[in-house]
Design a protein around this motif. Structure first.
Motif, short mmCIF file in Angstrom:
data_model
loop_
_atom_site.label_atom_id
_atom_site.label_comp_id
_atom_site.label_asym_id
_atom_site.label_seq_id
_atom_site.Cartn_x
_atom_site.Cartn_y
_atom_site.Cartn_z
N ASN A 70 0.85 -1.18 0.00
CA ASN A 70 0.00 0.00 0.00
C ASN A 70 0.89 1.24 0.00
O ASN A 70 1.73 1.40 0.88
CB ASN A 70 -0.91 0.00 1.23
CG ASN A 70 -1.82 -1.21 1.25
OD1 ASN A 70 -2.45 -1.54 0.26
ND2 ASN A 70 -1.89 -1.88 2.38
N PHE A 71 0.70 2.10 -0.99
CA PHE A 71 1.50 3.31 -1.17
C PHE A 71 0.62 4.52 -0.93
O PHE A 71 -0.55 4.52 -1.30
CB PHE A 71 2.06 3.36 -2.60
CG PHE A 71 2.74 4.65 -2.94
CD1 PHE A 71 4.05 4.87 -2.57
CD2 PHE A 71 2.07 5.64 -3.63
CE1 PHE A 71 4.69 6.07 -2.87
CE2 PHE A 71 2.70 6.85 -3.95
CZ PHE A 71 4.00 7.05 -3.56
N SER A 72 1.18 5.56 -0.32
CA SER A 72 0.47 6.83 -0.22
C SER A 72 1.44 7.98 -0.47
O SER A 72 2.62 7.87 -0.15
CB SER A 72 -0.22 6.99 1.14
OG SER A 72 0.73 7.08 2.17
N ALA A 73 0.91 9.04 -1.06
CA ALA A 73 1.71 10.23 -1.35
C ALA A 73 0.87 11.47 -1.12
O ALA A 73 -0.31 11.50 -1.45
CB ALA A 73 2.21 10.21 -2.80
N THR A 74 1.50 12.48 -0.55
CA THR A 74 0.90 13.81 -0.41
C THR A 74 1.85 14.78 -1.12
O THR A 74 3.06 14.69 -0.95
CB THR A 74 0.76 14.21 1.08
OG1 THR A 74 -0.04 13.22 1.73
CG2 THR A 74 0.10 15.57 1.22
N TYR A 75 1.28 15.67 -1.91
CA TYR A 75 2.13 16.60 -2.67
C TYR A 75 1.53 18.00 -2.64
O TYR A 75 0.42 18.19 -2.14
CB TYR A 75 2.39 16.09 -4.09
CG TYR A 75 1.18 15.72 -4.92
CD1 TYR A 75 0.77 16.52 -5.98
CD2 TYR A 75 0.48 14.54 -4.69
CE1 TYR A 75 -0.30 16.16 -6.77
CE2 TYR A 75 -0.61 14.19 -5.47
CZ TYR A 75 -0.99 15.00 -6.51
OH TYR A 75 -2.08 14.65 -7.29
N GLY A 147 -7.70 8.80 -2.25
CA GLY A 147 -6.94 10.01 -2.07
C GLY A 147 -7.81 11.24 -2.18
O GLY A 147 -9.04 11.16 -2.28
N THR A 148 -7.16 12.40 -2.17
CA THR A 148 -7.82 13.69 -2.36
C THR A 148 -7.29 14.27 -3.65
O THR A 148 -6.15 14.71 -3.72
CB THR A 148 -7.51 14.63 -1.18
OG1 THR A 148 -7.95 14.02 0.03
CG2 THR A 148 -8.20 15.97 -1.35
N LEU A 149 -8.10 14.25 -4.70
CA LEU A 149 -7.65 14.72 -6.00
C LEU A 149 -7.48 16.23 -6.03
O LEU A 149 -6.55 16.76 -6.62
CB LEU A 149 -8.61 14.27 -7.10
CG LEU A 149 -8.85 12.77 -7.21
CD1 LEU A 149 -9.80 12.47 -8.35
CD2 LEU A 149 -7.54 12.03 -7.39
N THR A 154 -10.08 27.83 3.34
CA THR A 154 -9.76 29.21 3.67
C THR A 154 -8.47 29.29 4.47
O THR A 154 -8.27 28.52 5.40
CB THR A 154 -10.92 29.83 4.48
OG1 THR A 154 -12.12 29.73 3.71
CG2 THR A 154 -10.66 31.30 4.80
N ASP A 155 -7.60 30.21 4.09
CA ASP A 155 -6.36 30.50 4.80
C ASP A 155 -5.41 29.31 4.92
O ASP A 155 -4.65 29.21 5.89
CB ASP A 155 -6.65 31.04 6.22
CG ASP A 155 -7.39 32.36 6.20
OD1 ASP A 155 -7.20 33.12 5.22
OD2 ASP A 155 -8.14 32.64 7.14
N ASP A 156 -5.45 28.41 3.94
CA ASP A 156 -4.52 27.29 3.97
C ASP A 156 -4.26 26.79 2.56
O ASP A 156 -5.07 26.98 1.66
CB ASP A 156 -5.09 26.14 4.83
CG ASP A 156 -4.02 25.23 5.39
OD1 ASP A 156 -2.82 25.46 5.11
OD2 ASP A 156 -4.37 24.29 6.12
N PHE A 157 -3.12 26.15 2.37
CA PHE A 157 -2.78 25.56 1.09
C PHE A 157 -3.48 24.22 0.95
O PHE A 157 -3.69 23.51 1.93
CB PHE A 157 -1.26 25.32 0.98
CG PHE A 157 -0.46 26.59 0.92
CD1 PHE A 157 -0.41 27.35 -0.23
CD2 PHE A 157 0.25 27.02 2.03
CE1 PHE A 157 0.32 28.51 -0.29
CE2 PHE A 157 1.00 28.18 1.99
CZ PHE A 157 1.04 28.93 0.82
N SER A 158 -3.81 23.86 -0.28
CA SER A 158 -4.36 22.53 -0.51
C SER A 158 -3.20 21.55 -0.74
O SER A 158 -2.13 21.93 -1.21
CB SER A 158 -5.30 22.54 -1.72
OG SER A 158 -4.58 22.75 -2.90
N THR A 159 -3.41 20.32 -0.37
CA THR A 159 -2.40 19.29 -0.57
C THR A 159 -3.08 18.06 -1.16
O THR A 159 -3.68 17.26 -0.44
CB THR A 159 -1.70 18.91 0.76
OG1 THR A 159 -2.68 18.61 1.74
CG2 THR A 159 -0.81 20.03 1.25
N PRO A 160 -2.98 17.91 -2.48
CA PRO A 160 -3.53 16.71 -3.10
C PRO A 160 -2.81 15.46 -2.58
O PRO A 160 -1.66 15.53 -2.15
CB PRO A 160 -3.27 16.90 -4.59
CG PRO A 160 -2.89 18.33 -4.76
CD PRO A 160 -2.37 18.80 -3.45
#
Length: 189
Positions: A70-75, A147-149, A154-160
């Motif tokens: 099982n692999f996971s990545a956040t970018y 995952g989160t595509l 508000t006031d934060d960066f998104s991280t796919p």
């Protein structure tokens, strides 16, 4: 000098996804790597299948094997190229001048297999006197599982992010993938 076989790792340096040219064998060497931009975190965990045989009020035998990885990545940066590779959809472009567009249609088609390679270059040994330049991991035959595509807040960066499972290719010489310790730092390109 002999390359170290244990390492202290810090920071993921790079991550790429690859098209698998032949999903049966898991061959992807000829594909162009797609950078996962701003890679922040990666992890690989084995999914184990275990069984035990009981008799005479005790465990007589145990058997286990790795079923998949099982692999996971956040970018950090939303990338249509990455989404296209892991979802199997085509990027469409249109418009001209200042009105150009790029879009990725997400449909219900079959998910593709892809390869993953990530690189850790901020590595050191625990005082063994052996050299190490980098640690990398290659996964041969993966498919997205979640995952989160895309996200926004508000006031934060998104991280796919995405999760994937690596399964065994039919080519029995490949395995799920490999971990490589290199005396000289390598690149994923």
């Amino acid at each position: 000098m002999t390359v170290a076989q244990s390492a202290i790792t810090f920071d993921v340096q790079d991550c790429k996804v690859y098209t698998i040219a032949d999903p049966t064998s898991g061959s992807w060497a000829s594909s162009v790597p797609i950078d996962v931009p701003g890679i922040q975190e990666v992890s690989v965990e084995p999914n184990l299948i275990t069984a035990e045989l009981k008799g005479d009020a005790k465990v007589v035998a145990k058997k286990g094997k790795i079923d998949r990885l099982n692999f996971s990545a956040t970018y950090s940066e939303l990338s249509l190229d990455v989404l296209s590779k892991i979802l199997g959809n085509t990027i469409a472009t249109g418009g001209t001048g200042d009105a150009e567009t790029a879009s990725l249609s997400i449909d219900g088609g079959s998910l593709p297999y892809f390869g993953i390679k990530f690189l850790l270059t901020d590595v050191q040994t625990g005082g063994t006197g052996q050299d190490i330049g980098s640690v990398s991991m290659l996964l041969h035959k993966c498919q997205i599982t979640g995952g989160t595509l895309i996200s926004g807040s508000t006031d934060d960066f998104s991280t796919p992010s995405f999760t994937a499972e690596a399964i065994l290719p039919h080519d029995t010489t490949k395995g799920f993938g490999s971990i490589l310790f290199s005396e000289t730092a390598e690149t994923t390109a």
